[in-house]
Structure formats: structure tokens, C-alpha cells
Motif scaffolding. Structure first.
Motif, PDB file in Angstrom:
ATOM      1  N   ALA A 201       0.830  -1.199   0.000  1.00  0.00           N
ATOM      2  CA  ALA A 201       0.000   0.000   0.000  1.00  0.00           C
ATOM      3  C   ALA A 201       0.865   1.249   0.000  1.00  0.00           C
ATOM      4  CB  ALA A 201      -0.926  -0.003   1.212  1.00  0.00           C
ATOM      5  N   THR A 202       0.538   2.187  -0.868  1.00  0.00           N
ATOM      6  CA  THR A 202       1.234   3.473  -0.919  1.00  0.00           C
ATOM      7  C   THR A 202       0.562   4.443   0.050  1.00  0.00           C
ATOM      8  OG1 THR A 202      -0.186   4.418  -2.637  1.00  0.00           O
ATOM      9  CG2 THR A 202       1.668   3.054  -3.364  1.00  0.00           C
ATOM     10  N   TRP A 203       1.180   5.610   0.251  1.00  0.00           N
ATOM     11  CA  TRP A 203       0.574   6.608   1.132  1.00  0.00           C
ATOM     12  C   TRP A 203      -0.791   7.032   0.606  1.00  0.00           C
ATOM     13  CZ3 TRP A 203      -0.924  11.309  -0.739  1.00  0.00           C
ATOM     14  CH2 TRP A 203      -0.411  11.687  -1.979  1.00  0.00           C
ATOM     15  N   TYR A 204      -0.916   7.150  -0.709  1.00  0.00           N
ATOM     16  CA  TYR A 204      -2.184   7.561  -1.302  1.00  0.00           C
ATOM     17  C   TYR A 204      -3.260   6.502  -1.080  1.00  0.00           C
ATOM     18  CZ  TYR A 204      -5.653   8.566  -4.898  1.00  0.00           C
ATOM     19  OH  TYR A 204      -6.823   8.797  -5.557  1.00  0.00           O
ATOM     20  N   GLN A 205      -2.880   5.258  -1.235  1.00  0.00           N
ATOM     21  CA  GLN A 205      -3.849   4.177  -1.037  1.00  0.00           C
ATOM     22  C   GLN A 205      -4.284   4.067   0.413  1.00  0.00           C
ATOM     23  OE1 GLN A 205      -1.299   1.234  -2.772  1.00  0.00           O
ATOM     24  NE2 GLN A 205      -2.442   1.177  -4.701  1.00  0.00           N
ATOM     25  N   ARG A 206      -3.349   4.290   1.339  1.00  0.00           N
ATOM     26  CA  ARG A 206      -3.725   4.269   2.756  1.00  0.00           C
ATOM     27  C   ARG A 206      -4.652   5.433   3.090  1.00  0.00           C
ATOM     28  NH1 ARG A 206       1.791   2.779   3.197  1.00  0.00           N
ATOM     29  NH2 ARG A 206       2.374   4.934   3.692  1.00  0.00           N
ATOM     30  N   LEU A 207      -4.425   6.584   2.451  1.00  0.00           N
ATOM     31  CA  LEU A 207      -5.232   7.769   2.720  1.00  0.00           C
ATOM     32  C   LEU A 207      -6.661   7.605   2.231  1.00  0.00           C
ATOM     33  CD1 LEU A 207      -5.407  10.809   3.563  1.00  0.00           C
ATOM     34  CD2 LEU A 207      -4.714  11.347   1.212  1.00  0.00           C
ATOM     35  N   THR A 208      -6.838   6.970   1.073  1.00  0.00           N
ATOM     36  CA  THR A 208      -8.156   6.911   0.440  1.00  0.00           C
ATOM     37  C   THR A 208      -8.872   5.579   0.641  1.00  0.00           C
ATOM     38  OG1 THR A 208      -7.180   6.154  -1.659  1.00  0.00           O
ATOM     39  CG2 THR A 208      -7.411   8.537  -1.338  1.00  0.00           C
TER      40      THR A 208
END
Length: 261
Positions: A201-208
Motif C-alpha cells: 500500500a502506498t501513502w495515497y492508497q492508505r489515505l483513500t
């Protein structure tokens, strides 16, 4: 929760994990008899026991949806059992993460067989009978990846672009028949998708990231209200619609950065 499906029968593919389980739960709560279809029998039997304990009628079919003959046999078996499918949820599918040129063809071939060919074939198998009866609902599962080229998910995003375009076109074709086709486009969801695709998981995926029950509920409610499509989550919708303002090569570069591990 709106929309009763009492007296209706719903077929959910990929019903052994993730969103498939949540779609089945949501439809059963709305009164539908549910047909579960996937390769893994044990988790489907566990889900069937759960739903039956809550009063639902559940049928379990262990089937490899990548096999065209198996798909045809499933439709024939359901007809022989007297089960008319009123709601089809084409949820089965998976992604493949990584550089296209370095990815084994066998994995890409298997993904396209399920994500594109099986979805299209199952729709063709069940929609004519829905149309003849004057009622039917089809829910196709696409992705926010359908809205832009996505490096490291090049073939997967392209496959979901097909699902998006196919579903909107089919819905227009079916207008006035009593049958509607809705496409739901989730972003990252708390399922096993990333583990199966091979990505951290990337930071963007964790955020959304959204929870699977909420995604399933939004998809089913859009389907029952007759909407042609829905993007789950306001951030996902903003990003997906925002890509329309970008040149495609720029959208691809942005997506590549957001997907980078």
C-alpha cells in the motif's frame, strides 16, 4: 437501507472474499435469495451458513469463471434448478501489479479472462432472460483505475476502462426494457486486492482506502436507484473526474507516481 429485493434472486461472482462477500450480505439483507459463485468453496459455505442463519435463501456454486464452458454450465444449471437471475453482480476479478514487460503472460491472461471476458460472457448469458421477463439489474465492478492510464497496473486499468465503457453503453441499449446496468468504480478498498496483485500500500492508497461494506452498499444502492454509474468515496470521485481535465500522458504520469512503492 433502501430498496427491497424480496422475491428476487441475485447471483454474485467472486463471492468467496472481499467485496463479493459484502455484496452478498447486502443483497441478502434486502430480501434477495443469493447465489454465490467462485472457485473457493469453503469460504462460500461459511458465508452461506451465516446468511441462512439470518433467514436468507442461499445457493453455492463452485465454478472457475475463467473457463467459458464452466460459465455456460453455471447458467444452464441455474435454469435447470428453476432459478431465474434477477440481479447479476459481476464482482469477480483481480489486478496484477508491476511493469507490463516484466509480468508473466500467464498472470495477465488469467486476469483478462476473468476481468473482461467472464464479465462480458456472464452478462450475455443472463441479460436476455432478464429482458424477456421485463426486469433485471446488472452491477458491474470497475475501478477508479478505469478513468486514466495507470503505469504498473497498465493492463488492469485498461481492462477496467473496458468494463466502464461497456457498462454505460449497455445501460443505454437496455433503456425501456425494465433492465438496467450500473457500474460501480471503487478506489482502494480494505480487501485482499493489494496482496493478490503484489503491491504494498502506498501513502495515497492508505489515505483513500474505504471499508468493503460501505463500498458494497453504495454500489447496490446505485444499482437499485437506476443510476448508470457511481464512484465510491468523494476523494475517489474528485480524482477520477479531475483526470478528465488532464492530457492523458499527464494523467498517466500522475497515476504512476501515486502507485509507486
Amino acid at each position: 437501507m433502501s430498496g427491497s429485493l424480496t422475491g428476487r434472486t441475485a447471483l454474485v461472482t467472486g463471492a468467496s472474499s472481499g467485496l463479493g462477500i459484502e455484496f452478498a450480505r447486502d443483497l441478502a439483507r434486502r430480501g434477495a435469495a443469493v447465489v454465490l459463485a467462485a472457485r473457493s468453496e469453503a469460504p462460500m459455505q461459511a458465508l452461506a451458513s451465516e446468511l441462512r442463519a439470518a433467514g436468507a435463501t442461499v445457493h453455492v456454486h463452485c465454478v472457475d469463471l475463467a473457463d467459458a464452458a464452466a460459465r455456460t454450465a453455471l447458467a444452464a444449471q441455474l435454469e435447470a434448478e428453476g432459478l431465474a437471475i434477477d440481479v447479476l453482480v459481476n464482482n469477480a476479478g483481480f489486478g496484477v501489479f508491476g511493469a507490463f514487460a516484466d509480468t508473466e503472460w500467464e498472470r495477465l491472461d488469467a486476469m483478462l479472462a476473468v476481468d473482461v471476458v467472464a464479465l462480458t460472457h456472464l452478462t450475455r448469458l443472463f441479460v436476455p432472460a432478464m429482458r424477456a421477463r421485463g426486469f433485471g439489474r446488472v452491477l458491474q465492478v470497475a475501478s477508479t483505475g478505469a478513468f486514466q492510464p495507470t503505469p504498473s497496473y497498465a493492463a488492469y486499468a485498461a481492462a477496467k476502462s473496458y468494463v466502464l465503457a461497456f457498462s454505460h453503453a449497455l445501460d443505454v441499449e437496455l433503456r425501456g426494457s425494465g433492465v438496467r446496468c450500473t457500474v460501480v468504480s471503487p478506489g482502494v478498498t480494505a480487501t485482499q486486492f493489494l496482496a493478490v496483485s503484489g503491491q504494498r500500500a502506498t501513502w495515497y492508497q492508505r489515505l483513500t482506502r474505504m471499508q468493503a461494506p460501505a463500498v458494497a452498499r453504495q454500489g447496490v444502492e446505485a444499482m437499485l436507484s437506476g443510476r448508470s454509474g457511481v464512484i465510491t468515496g468523494w476523494i475517489n470521485a474528485l480524482m477520477a473526474h479531475g483526470t478528465r481535465l488532464m492530457p492523458r500522458n499527464v494523467a498517466a504520469r500522475v497515476a504512476g507516481v501515486l502507485m509507486r512503492n
